[in-house]
Design an enzyme around this catalytic site. Structure first.
Site, PDB file in Angstrom:
ATOM      1  N   ASP A   1       0.817  -1.218   0.000  1.00  0.00           N
ATOM      2  CA  ASP A   1       0.000   0.000   0.000  1.00  0.00           C
ATOM      3  C   ASP A   1       0.848   1.265   0.000  1.00  0.00           C
ATOM      4  O   ASP A   1       0.685   2.147  -0.852  1.00  0.00           O
ATOM      5  CB  ASP A   1      -0.946   0.019   1.204  1.00  0.00           C
ATOM      6  CG  ASP A   1      -2.044  -1.035   1.106  1.00  0.00           C
ATOM      7  OD1 ASP A   1      -1.821  -2.058   0.435  1.00  0.00           O
ATOM      8  OD2 ASP A   1      -3.107  -0.828   1.709  1.00  0.00           O
TER       9      ASP A   1
ATOM     10  N   ASP B   1      -7.796   4.201  11.581  1.00  0.00           N
ATOM     11  CA  ASP B   1      -6.472   4.819  11.564  1.00  0.00           C
ATOM     12  C   ASP B   1      -6.450   6.168  10.866  1.00  0.00           C
ATOM     13  O   ASP B   1      -5.695   7.064  11.251  1.00  0.00           O
ATOM     14  CB  ASP B   1      -5.461   3.879  10.913  1.00  0.00           C
ATOM     15  CG  ASP B   1      -4.992   2.791  11.856  1.00  0.00           C
ATOM     16  OD1 ASP B   1      -5.188   2.946  13.071  1.00  0.00           O
ATOM     17  OD2 ASP B   1      -4.431   1.786  11.383  1.00  0.00           O
TER      18      ASP B   1
END
Length: 400
Positions: free
Chosen positions: A15, A124
């Site tokens: 990612d 997050d």
């Protein structure tokens, strides 16, 4: 207005490697890859190599393990914080520290923007961005998962292959993992079915309780003002102490949690957690408080545990309400000093002894065999006063 330099919270995985390349292409400005070592046992030189190969202007790696344990884990421990009663919040505690250091790095390198790799469905993103807002509201925030055209992992893999991004890419990802010195979490993939038992070969920090030793292991933990400072009489640094308890708890299968939790963004999520050392510490700390804390102070503090835990989980570590609560928690811990003895056995951490030089426990008062300092006849009037409102309530019910 386009940023002049970006600091990316970089892990070295698929990612954030794709994000690094995407930032370079979209904004055309230097990107600094910032890596936080919170005990996840990465090959940091390999991570550095990957980031530079993708095009990072610079790779900055910071060892934050001592800060993570002493400032964040132990603060949560002093509050007995557990989100929705079970989750000790290893990921939640790490994110504000990582974001705080990212802000420091941005100022050091003269960046005017920060970026993170959190998805638009998770917690997050909130934790990173609330920390940015509290500590550096002037910085531009870039959240690629909420901006780009990619929809999932397959798109990222294709992009990585097309751009020669050097990451270990596989299309089969049975679950997502987040690790640090305090815990390992597992979610997504095959774990999304809350009825499915997690595979035993998934766990990394703990053996299964069935495979744990048939003999129990005893240990003693010393606390000073709510902070653990020694194991079996040996004083240790915060990182050394937590690492040792992780090892001890892990070999006895202590600290596994399987729960469905309520994310801050409104979704429910199934998470599997391993927190062996943290589970031992929470059990021991609670036992010592029962010996040393005044009843009303303990009950008042306990009423605030859900709120304190929510603030951590939701990402409000840096907030005025958290500052006020932390000050109160610190006040409650002034006399939480002493030693707790525990027995580790087949997935359990059991308290089998506790002592303190400032204990409020009086054996002479508590004993059924002695009556020094306590006149049992006094209980009669106490009970009569407590019963008065119940008698009035009962009489009214009889008239109704």
């Amino acid at each position: 207005m386009m940023p002049k330099k970006i600091v990316l919270a970089y892990s070295g995985g698929l990612d954030t490697s794709v994000i690094l390349k995407w930032l370079l292409e979209k904004y055309g400005c230097p990107v600094v890859a910032f890596c936080a070592d919170v005990g996840q046992e990465e090959d940091w030189e390999e991570v550095r190599r990957r980031a530079l190969a993708v095009g990072a202007e610079e790779v900055i790696i910071r060892d934050l393990r001592e800060e993570f344990v002493s400032e964040f884990v132990f603060t949560a421990l002093k509050a007995n914080a557990a989100y929705e009663g079970w989750y000790l919040m290893g990921t939640s505690l790490a994110r504000p520290l990582i974001a705080r250091e990212q802000v420091r790095v941005a100022r050091e390198v003269g960046a005017d923007a920060v970026a993170h790799g959190a998805t638009g469905k998770g917690n997050d993103q909130v934790r990173f961005e609330l920390t940015y807002a509290a500590l550096a509201p002037e910085l531009e925030v870039i959240a690629p998962w909420r901006q780009w055209e990619f929809e999932g992992r397959e798109d990222l893999i294709r992009f990585a292959e097309e751009h020669g991004i050097p990451v270990p890419v596989t299309r089969e990802k049975p679950y997502s993992i987040d690790a640090n010195l305090f815990h390992i979490s597992y979610e997504g993939g095959i774990l999304e079915d809350p009825w499915a038992e997690p595979p035993e070969d998934m766990f990394r920090m703990t053996v299964s309780p069935e495979a744990a030793p048939d003999e129990p292991e005893y240990l003693e933990i010393d606390f000073e003002r709510g902070v653990p400072v020694a194991v079996n009489g040996q004083r240790l640094s915060p990182v050394e102490l937590l690492s040792l308890l992780n090892e001890m708890g892990g070999r006895h299968g202590v600290g596994r949690v399987d729960m469905v939790e309520n994310r801050f963004v409104g979704l429910k999520s199934r998470g599997i957690y391993e927190t062996p050392g943290g589970t031992i510490l929470h059990t021991a700390h609670r036992a010592l408080e029962h010996l040393t804390l005044d009843r009303e102070v303990m009950h008042l503090r306990d009423s605030l545990i859900p709120r304190f835990s929510e603030l951590i989980y939701y990402g409000f570590w840096f907030s005025p309400e958290m500052e006020a609560l932390r000050a109160f928690i610190e006040e409650t811990q002034k006399n939480v000093t002493g030693t707790v003895r525990l027995k580790l056995y087949k997935g359990q951490a059991m308290v089998v002894g506790r002592k303190s030089p400032v204990s409020l426990y009086r054996e002479d008062l508590a004993s059924f065999d002695r009556a020094e300092g306590y006149d049992q006849k006094d209980a009669e009037g106490f009970i009569r006063l407590q019963a008065l409102r119940l008698k009035l309530w009962s009489a009214r019910k009889g008239r109704a």
